[in-house]
Every structure is written in C-alpha cells, then in structure tokens.
Design a protein around this motif. Structure first.
Motif, PDB file in Angstrom:
ATOM      1  N   GLU A  15      37.474  47.263  28.557  1.00 41.41           N
ATOM      2  CA  GLU A  15      36.481  47.577  29.592  1.00 41.41           C
ATOM      3  C   GLU A  15      35.697  48.846  29.291  1.00 41.41           C
ATOM      4  N   GLN A  16      35.975  49.494  28.166  1.00 43.46           N
ATOM      5  CA  GLN A  16      35.353  50.792  27.880  1.00 43.46           C
ATOM      6  C   GLN A  16      33.833  50.711  27.844  1.00 43.46           C
ATOM      7  N   ALA A  37      37.738  45.951  35.219  1.00 45.87           N
ATOM      8  CA  ALA A  37      38.766  44.943  34.974  1.00 45.87           C
ATOM      9  C   ALA A  37      39.004  44.076  36.198  1.00 45.87           C
ATOM     10  N   ALA A  38      38.887  44.679  37.385  1.00 44.77           N
ATOM     11  CA  ALA A  38      39.148  43.933  38.621  1.00 44.77           C
ATOM     12  C   ALA A  38      38.058  42.917  38.925  1.00 44.77           C
ATOM     13  N   LEU A  58      43.895  43.382  40.140  1.00 39.22           N
ATOM     14  CA  LEU A  58      44.792  44.275  39.402  1.00 39.22           C
ATOM     15  C   LEU A  58      45.853  44.838  40.332  1.00 39.22           C
ATOM     16  N   VAL A  59      47.084  44.881  39.852  1.00 36.42           N
ATOM     17  CA  VAL A  59      48.145  45.634  40.507  1.00 36.42           C
ATOM     18  C   VAL A  59      48.642  46.648  39.485  1.00 36.42           C
ATOM     19  N   GLN A 113      38.306  51.425  47.064  1.00 33.43           N
ATOM     20  CA  GLN A 113      37.957  50.821  48.340  1.00 33.43           C
ATOM     21  C   GLN A 113      37.643  49.337  48.215  1.00 33.43           C
ATOM     22  N   ALA A 114      36.741  48.961  47.336  1.00 32.85           N
ATOM     23  CA  ALA A 114      36.298  47.565  47.279  1.00 32.85           C
ATOM     24  C   ALA A 114      36.396  47.020  45.858  1.00 32.85           C
ATOM     25  N   GLU A 115      37.493  47.341  45.154  1.00 35.17           N
ATOM     26  CA  GLU A 115      37.573  46.991  43.744  1.00 35.17           C
ATOM     27  C   GLU A 115      38.616  45.912  43.411  1.00 35.17           C
TER      28      GLU A 115
END
Length: 908
Positions: A88-89, A128-129, A134-135, A160-162
């Motif tokens: 994701e970089q 990534a999400a 993602l956890v 918040q919203a990811e």
C-alpha cells in the motif's frame, strides 16, 4: 505474549467477547474502532484476543506484538505493521512515505515527527481497508517501544471511517491515553469453578473445594488452569478467603515444573528466557556458544512450557519471568554476553547492545559508547523517546565524569523534546554541575526553564526569562548560535508572564538582546536588533529595525522556519502590520502540517486564534480554537482545557465566568493571558455602552505598559475615555496613535488614528476623519475595526440628524458584526439603526448552524477546492473520514457538489 488456543470456549467472558465482536462488526460496516484490553498477568488477555479474532471470514488480520528486547528500538512495532502493508506504500503522499521509511530504518533522511509517521501508518491502514476489513492485533502493548505506542495511540484516535478495528492488550494503561478500554477482572464464582473442573484430571472438583480455589486465585484464569490440580490435591477448604499472591504463586509453580526438567533443558530455557524477542536463530547461536545441545529444548515443549516455531513463545510471561528470575547473576550475564555475540553475528545491532548492557557489572565505557551510538541511530529515525532511554542506560554504565553527565544531559533534552517533562527533570536532577562545561550548564538551565513553561509551573513561568538569560550568559563567548537562539526564547517566554515577570526588568532584557545581536551575524542578529529596538528605542526610531527583523522571517527557508520561534508576532503587531502577522503564522502552520509537527502546529493555530481577535475577527478566532481542540484530541490531550478567554468575552459568555478564569490565571504566572482576558472584557464593555467600566478596566493596564500589548489597547482606551468624560486622557492617547501612524504608516494604524481623532474632533472636522478611517481600514484586514468605524460614524451621523446617511453605515456595521460573530457590537449597531427608523433583526448564520466543528472545517476546505487527500493531510485524518464527513455536510446543507457548497457557506 502467552500461548493461546481456541480449542475450548472461554468461560465467563461472554460480555467481553461481545464487546470485541461489536468493534469488529462495526469495522466491517465501515466504522472503525479501537479497544484496549487491560488486565493483570493471567487474566486471559491473549486468549480473549485469540478467541475474538479466530476464524473471521473476509477479514485480514495484522499483528504487531510487543517484545521487551525491542522496547528501546524506536518504531519497532510500527515497522512490523509497515512490512505487512508494503503493497500500500504507493498510495501515500511522498512526505508520509519518506517519514515511514526513515522511521523504520529503510532509508536515510531528516528525522520525522512521530505524528507524521502516525499519519503515514493511518494512510496505509486506510488504503488496505479499501480492499478488505482489517483487524490489527497488538498483544503485550506495554512492551512496545514508546514511539510505536504513541503512533498507535494517534492512529486509534484518528480512525473513523476506514473499516479498521484496532485491538490491543496490555498490563495497565501502557501509556496509551484516551483509548476505549476493557478492564478484565477475575472470573465470577460459577465460571471459576467450571474452569477449575476443566483443569483437574477427571473433570470434577468438590464444589466446596472449587469455591475455595476460586477465592484463592481471585478468579485469575491462568491460576485456575495451572494451580487447580495442585490446590485440589492439597485441599484449600477453610483457607484464608482472600486471593493468594497469584504472580509469586504461579512463578513458584512454573519453577517447580522447570526444576523437574533435565539440566540441558533448563539451560536452554534460560537462554530462551533471556532472549525476549523469541528469535530461534539467536537462541540457537547463543546455546552453541554455551555448549548447550541444539535439541535440548524439546522436553520443555513436551511439558507445554514453550512452543518453538517461527518464534519461541512461552506458555505465559510468568513462565519466562520464573525462569529468568531464578538465574544467578553471573549465569544471567554469561547468557546475555552469548546473546550479544549472536546478535552481532546477525547484524542486529540494537539487540546486541541491549544484551551487552545486560551483561555488564558496574560500568563499562565501551558498552556505554555503543548504547550512545544506538541512541544516535534512534534519534536519526525520529525516535527521541527511545534515544532518551538508551542514553539514560548509557549514563548508568558510564564511569563518573564528564562523559556520564553529557549523556544524562543529552537524554534530558531528548525527553523534553517529546514532552516527557517529569522524566527530563529527573535526569537533570542527576547531573553533577561540576562535571559540565559552560555550554552544558547553559543547556541544563535552558532545558529546566523551558520545561517549567511547558508544565505551567508558576515560579518557573515568571522567572523563565531571567533563567534563559542565565543560560545565554553561559553560552556567551563559546557558542554564539546557541546564545542567540536562547535570547530570542527569553523574549518569547516574557510574553506569557508579561507584568508578572521576575528577576529581570524589560529594559535589562532589551539591553541583553542588543548585546546578543553583536555576537554573530545572520538572521537571528537582525531579530535581536529588532526586538531590542522594540523595547528600548522611541517608536519612530525602532520602526526600521523592527521592519528589518520581520523581513528576515520571509527569507528563512521552510525547512528552518519551525526553529525560528514566534518573535515576529510581537514585531508585526507593534508595527500594526496585521497582514504580515497572519501570513507568517499561516506559513508556520502550513510547514508544521507538512512536517507532521503537531506541537508546532498547535502553537501556530493557538497564536492565530489570539491574533484574529486583535485584528477583529472573532469568528475566525473561534474556528482556530476548534482546530486546536481537534489537534489536542489527536495528540491525546483533553480538548476541554483549550479556552481563549478573550474569545469568550467577544462571544458573549457571562462576565463572571470570564473574570473567574482571568483571576485564576494570575497565581499561575500567566500575566499575559490575564491582560488578554481583561482587554476582551473592556471591548465587551465598549460594545455594550459601559464606557466608564471599560475606562477603569483599561487605565491600569495603560499605566503599566507592556510593548505591543499596550499598543493594541490604545484605540479602545480613546473611545472609552471620550465616552466616559476623560477627554484629556483620550486626547493624549490619540496623539500617541497619530505618532504611531506617522512612523509606521500601515493602513490599520492610520485608520485607527483617524477614527480616534474623529471621536475628539469638532463637527466641522469629524466627518472627514471618519471617512478617512473607513478608507484606511477598508484597505486593511481588520474587519471589526472597519465595522466599528462605520458604527461610530453612523452614530455621529444620527446625532447630526442625518438619518438616511446614518442608515447606510449602520447597515454595513450590522452585517459585518454578524458575519464576524460579534453579538454585542451587532446589537449596538442594530439599536442605532432602529433609532434611525429602520430595524434590521440580527441574522443567524444558517448555513453552518447544524455543522459540527470538524464538519465546518472540512466543508470550508472542500469549498476552497482542496481534495479529500489534501484535507485529510491537513487535519490528520484519512481521506475516507473526510469523505464520510462531507457526505454528512452535503445532506445537512442540501447540496450535491463542492461548487454548491461554496455558494451556501458563509463568506469568511
């Protein structure tokens, strides 16, 4: 981290599992969340995280657990996450990507601010999400390095919203302030008895014995599992009905198990216990150096004390503690020396020096020097907290002498730089002044003085300038650059204390600044000449030096701007140059945002909130106050403590509240804040027609002048004095303003001088002066003063029976005061307008009534054409969160595009 399995359901943790599950479910549905699971050893933190994250379909799980051996390796925990998100970089802005690369040691560059690193990690998680929920699981967070803890806490506060759930487990709070937490207590009696049954061979324990076991263990799950067979066999019925010391009881239990193992296995366990990162290759190499067989650990695995895979994990940290704690000192040091050699062979330099330090008895300059080198490497990656801890350990291993104290002083400065004030002071207290050279003594004095201001220590605040002058004296003749920087800080520290300043007079400060200007050429010399002229010279003589000093700020490159300080505010306000002041502060805020320096951004925004009031835009001041509060939340500080008292006065807060806050500021040493509050109340007095009160409030401050602060009070003093019958005082002050106008010549001071003169002029001269004031102030960026010029001119026209002409100016005044949110002045102008026969009711700002402060900020930036990514970078949130808020803004305002947004939002 303890070994965890999910073969059997957890007993007595249904509520806790539901809460963790709700956090994960919310993330699946697009609302990010964080939960910190806290509890004593053995309470089942690891087991709870394992159960909550077991077999989650369509969810990506990231892990970055803490390890004691890495607790001084800056950004080690962040590095593990970054490695898992390498794909994701490319989604990150260049500056954030570079910050992560430097922080994780994969690239060279300027040390990044930890908050910029945090923004980069937030961007990686958000990117990534977008592909998959993602956890992110972080066990043993208390062993994370300080930088990683700060970064993760920052990320948690900005999620918040990811579609990201951040789950952490730690003993205690683990320096993760402000995160939602879940405290694990012992199991209740029923669950404890059931777990005891499950843990005893045969599966059934006498209910009375089970109840006693539960009481004896305090419901600690690990104790119930591992001690129930022993307690059941020995019988505990009738024992003391209080929990036994679980940690020591469990350690003794595990140590008994260890002692039953073969000698080579115990030796292998000792090496594994000393290598807390659990790296198998290091353990193997160290064992080879100690003549321990490679397969010696197998019986420990068979006994269930460890699991050896990609890493070596003990059944529980208490097992490791029992093994390590039982080692005699010489054997422990021998093992660490072997591990240091193994780490060196693998190029793990930080681990090598950590183990080498643990192998030392007394002092060892060679190891101390290696720790110092590791501290330098941490600092180069932006890890100042780790640098402070490494240098402190290096000092402990240093023989008494200058080298030891030099390392303590370096550690104190590094700790101070990251806000660890108490740690920094403790390090300073350990210094031997006789071992410091002059520069070292000056650095110690300066660090203490600046920490006193940071900690709001009243004695330190009022003596801050005097103490910094002492520090500058220590630098004189040895380190001219440091001397000049310290002298500028001495002036800046005088501003919060103002009339409460002790240990030095303003004139003495001015002469010392003038002397400091001559020790070296350059921008700081120009700044010191401008500041000393401001203090010592008549105004007309000081103006050229002040202007020259201000010009140097514009020439300073962005990369160096944040080191310059904020002395320019005093000079630009003294010159009545509001545009330069706002431009310089907005530039500083921009540079701080780009660098991720939240502390400097906080300072810039706070100063902007004060300056906006001075130039007369309380609405803008209020917006900056909200930005400061949002920033404090991002940094983990309580936002409720951000109070601009003068803004409260402009906004119409109860006088009693404002006076109480102001009175509380004096014993705290904040004379400048008290002055700002009283000035705000005096403006409120004038707006409400309480001219005598305004005069009496301003007069003592005018008679006790303090540089540019007093200059700004003079126009209000003229109006209050004229309207309360003190014409002589008003005329003397108006003459002073006229002299300022002739010397400075900016539109602002020319307009104020003309407005003040108009209040005193006879009818045949007043109108020309009022019109001149409106003309000059119309060319300035001072909306309240321009509106007040229209107001007093309209009032004068009404008294002259020119009602039609008066209405024109009073309408302008009403609209302007409502736009800048100055209700007291708006009411006064509306009352005057009604007296002309026309009534215009106060108009609310309908477009922003329903917007939260964050929504309003995002809406304004979007309306100005910024992209979601640009807004997110400015506000330290993700682009997803920006989009989430913008959709809410569109719904509330009934618009569907950024262009429409620009049309409905009020004009600043």
């Amino acid at each position: 981290m303890a070994i965890t399995t999910v073969a059997a359901p957890l007993l007595g943790r249904a509520d806790e599992l539901r809460r963790l599950g709700a956090t994960i479910t919310a993330a699946r549905n697009g609302t990010s969340g964080t939960l910190l699971v806290r509890g004593d050893p053995g309470m089942g933190k690891s087991a709870l995280l394992a159960a909550a994250t077991h077999d989650l379909p369509d969810v990506r799980i990231l892990r970055s657990d803490g390890y004691e051996a890495e607790s001084t390796m800056a950004f080690a925990g962040v590095h593990r996450l970054v490695l898992q998100l390498a794909d994701e970089q490319a989604a990150l802005p260049d500056r954030q990507r570079a910050a992560l690369a430097v922080a994780t040691g994969t690239s060279d560059g300027d040390p990044p601010d930890r908050f910029l690193v945090g923004l980069g990690l937030l961007g990686l998680l958000a990117a990534a999400a977008r592909r998959q929920t993602l956890v992110c699981v972080v066990d043993d967070a208390h062993w994370l390095d300080l930088e990683s803890r700060e970064v993760l806490a920052f990320v948690a506060r900005r999620l918040q919203a990811e579609r990201v759930a951040l789950l952490l487990a730690a003993r205690g709070a683990a320096d993760l302030p402000g995160l939602p937490d879940l405290e694990l207590a012992g199991l209740d009696a029923v669950a404890a008895a059931a777990l005891a049954d499950r843990s005893v061979e045969g599966g059934v324990v006498d209910p009375r014995v089970a109840s006693s076991i539960a009481a004896a263990t305090g419901g600690n799950p690990l104790a119930l599992i591992d001690l129930s067979p022993e307690l059941a066999a020995g019988g505990v019925v009738g024992a003391e009905p209080y929990p036994v010391p679980i940690g020591s009881r469990l350690e003794a239990h595990y140590l008994a198990q260890v002692r039953g193992l073969p000698g080579p296995t115990r030796a292998w366990l000792a090496v594994a216990a000393a290598e807390s990162s659990g790296e198998p290759s290091l353990v193997a190499q160290a064992c080879a150096a100690l003549d321990i067989a490679a397969h010696a650990g197998e019986p420990a695995e068979t006994a269930g004390l460890v699991v050896a895979g990609r890493t070596i994990e003990f059944r529980h940290p208490l097992v490791r503690a029992a093994v390590y704690g039982a080692l005699p000192g010489p054997r422990r040091r021998e093992i660490h020396a072997a591990l240091a050699g193994a780490s060196a062979a693998e190029g793990a330099h930080e681990l090598e020096v950590w183990h080498a330090a643990a192998a030392v008895v007394g002092t060892d300059e060679a190891v101390a020097a290696r720790l110092g080198a590791a501290a330098d490497r941490a600092g180069m990656r932006g890890g100042l907290a780790s640098r402070a801890r490494l240098l402190e350990r290096a000092a402990e291993l240093s023989p008494p002498g200058p080298g030891r104290d030099a390392r303590l002083l370096d550690a104190a400065e590094a700790a101070a730089a990251v806000g660890a004030a108490h740690h920094s002071i403790a390090l300073l207290d350990r210094l031997d002044p006789d071992q410091l050279d002059r520069v070292g003594r000056g650095r110690a004095i300066a660090t203490r003085a600046l920490l006193a201001t940071f900690m709001a220590d009243p004695a330190g605040i009022v003596a801050g300038t005097a103490n910094l002058l002492r520090a500058a004296g220590a630098f004189h003749g040895v380190d001219p650059a440091r001397e000049q920087r310290t002298l500028i800080r001495a002036f800046e520290v005088a501003l919060p204390a103002e009339w409460l300043m002790q240990g030095v007079t303003l004139d003495e400060l001015g002469h010392r600044l003038a002397a400091g200007a001559d020790v070296a050429p350059g921008p700081r010399a120009s700044a010191l000449r401008g500041l000393s002229a401001h203090i010592l010279l008549p105004y007309e003589q000081a103006v050229p030096a002040m202007r020259a000093a201000l010009a140097t700020i514009a020439e300073i490159p962005d990369a160096e701007l944040l080191d310059v300080g904020y002395f320019g505010i005093a000079l630009s306000m003294a010159l009545w140059d509001e545009r330069s002041c706002i431009d310089d502060l907005e530039r500083a805020a921009r540079v701080a945002r780009e660098a991720g320096s939240l502390q400097m951004l906080d300072a810039s925004l706070w100063l902007l909130s004060l300056v906006e009031l001075v130039r007369g835009d309380p609405a803008a001041a209020g917006r900056y106050v909200e930005q400061v509060r949002e920033l404090r939340r991002a940094m983990g500080y309580p936002a409720e403590q951000v109070v601009n008292v003068a803004y409260l006065a402009w906004a119409g807060a109860p006088r009693e509240q404002i006076q109480a806050i102001a009175d509380a500021l004096v014993p705290m040493g904040f004379g400048g804040a008290w002055t700002v509050a009283m000035t705000g109340l005096s403006v409120r007095d004038i707006a409400e027609g309480h001219y005598r009160d305004a005069y009496e409030r301003l007069r003592p401050m005018i008679e006790r002048p303090f540089l540019q602060v007093t200059y700004g009070q003079l126009p209000d003093y003229v109006e209050a004095a004229v309207r309360s019958g003190h014409v002589a005082a008003a005329r003397e002050t108006a003459d002073q303003l006229d002299a300022f106008a002739r010397a400075s010549g900016t539109p602002w001071i020319r307009g104020l001088a003309a407005r003040s003169a108009a209040l005193l002029a006879p009818p045949d001269e007043a109108e020309a002066l009022y019109l001149a004031a409106i003309g000059w102030l119309g060319r300035s960026a001072t909306p309240a003063d321009l509106a007040r010029a229209h107001l007093v001119y309209g009032e004068w026209l009404r008294r002259e029976k020119r009602r039609v002409d008066a209405r024109e100016h009073l309408r302008v005044a009403v609209a302007a005061f409502e736009r800048i949110e100055a209700p007291a002045f708006a009411r006064r102008a509306a009352t005057e307008l009604a007296a002309t026969g026309e009534h215009v009711p106060p108009r609310g700002d309908g477009a922003s009534v329903d917007l939260t402060p964050r929504e309003a900020t995002i809406a304004r930036r979007a309306a100005a054409g910024e992209t979601n990514a640009e807004i997110g970078a400015a506000l330290f949130i993700s682009a997803n969160t920006v989009d989430y808020h913008l959709r809410k803004v569109f719904r509330k305002l009934g618009v569907t595009s950024r262009r429409q947004l620009a049309q409905v939002l009020p004009r600043p």
